[in-house]
Design a protein around this motif. Structure first.
Motif, PDB file in Angstrom:
ATOM      1  N   ALA A 124      -2.784   4.870  -0.943  1.00  0.00           N
ATOM      2  CA  ALA A 124      -3.523   5.766  -0.048  1.00  0.00           C
ATOM      3  C   ALA A 124      -3.425   7.233  -0.471  1.00  0.00           C
ATOM      4  O   ALA A 124      -4.206   8.063  -0.014  1.00  0.00           O
ATOM      5  N   LYS A 156      -4.427   2.421   6.550  1.00  0.00           N
ATOM      6  CA  LYS A 156      -3.970   1.372   5.645  1.00  0.00           C
ATOM      7  C   LYS A 156      -4.078   0.035   6.374  1.00  0.00           C
ATOM      8  O   LYS A 156      -3.647  -0.075   7.516  1.00  0.00           O
ATOM      9  N   ILE A 181       0.845  -1.201   0.000  1.00  0.00           N
ATOM     10  CA  ILE A 181       0.000   0.000   0.000  1.00  0.00           C
ATOM     11  C   ILE A 181       0.877   1.246   0.000  1.00  0.00           C
ATOM     12  O   ILE A 181       0.644   2.186  -0.764  1.00  0.00           O
ATOM     13  N   SER A 182       1.912   1.243   0.849  1.00  0.00           N
ATOM     14  CA  SER A 182       2.810   2.401   0.931  1.00  0.00           C
ATOM     15  C   SER A 182       3.680   2.534  -0.314  1.00  0.00           C
ATOM     16  O   SER A 182       3.802   3.622  -0.879  1.00  0.00           O
TER      17      SER A 182
END
Length: 73
Positions: free
Chosen positions: A42, A54, A36-37
């Motif tokens: 996000a 997240k 996700i990062s």
């Protein structure tokens, strides 16, 4: 939803938060959270005004095995 870094699995909009979730089968929840990062999933929600959460989820074919949570706001 598709973003520049790829496609995230789930986005849930709540009154006070936006939950961005990545699901992995046979891999760790931390790996899902790191994805996700790394891919910026996000990022589109950072200016929304709500807290961005997240969530990385690891599952087998039938059951959630573990999850990891990271907050941006």
């Amino acid at each position: 939803m598709k973003v520049a870094g790829g496609r995230m699995d789930v986005v849930v909009f709540m009154p006070d938060a936006v939950y961005v979730m990545e699901l992995k089968v046979g891999e760790s929840a931390q790996k899902a959270l790191d994805q996700i990062s790394a891919r910026g999933y996000a990022a589109p929600y950072q200016t929304d005004g709500r807290r961005v959460v997240k969530v990385g989820v690891s599952a087998d074919e039938h059951t959630v095995e573990e999850w990891a949570v990271g907050n941006d706001k």
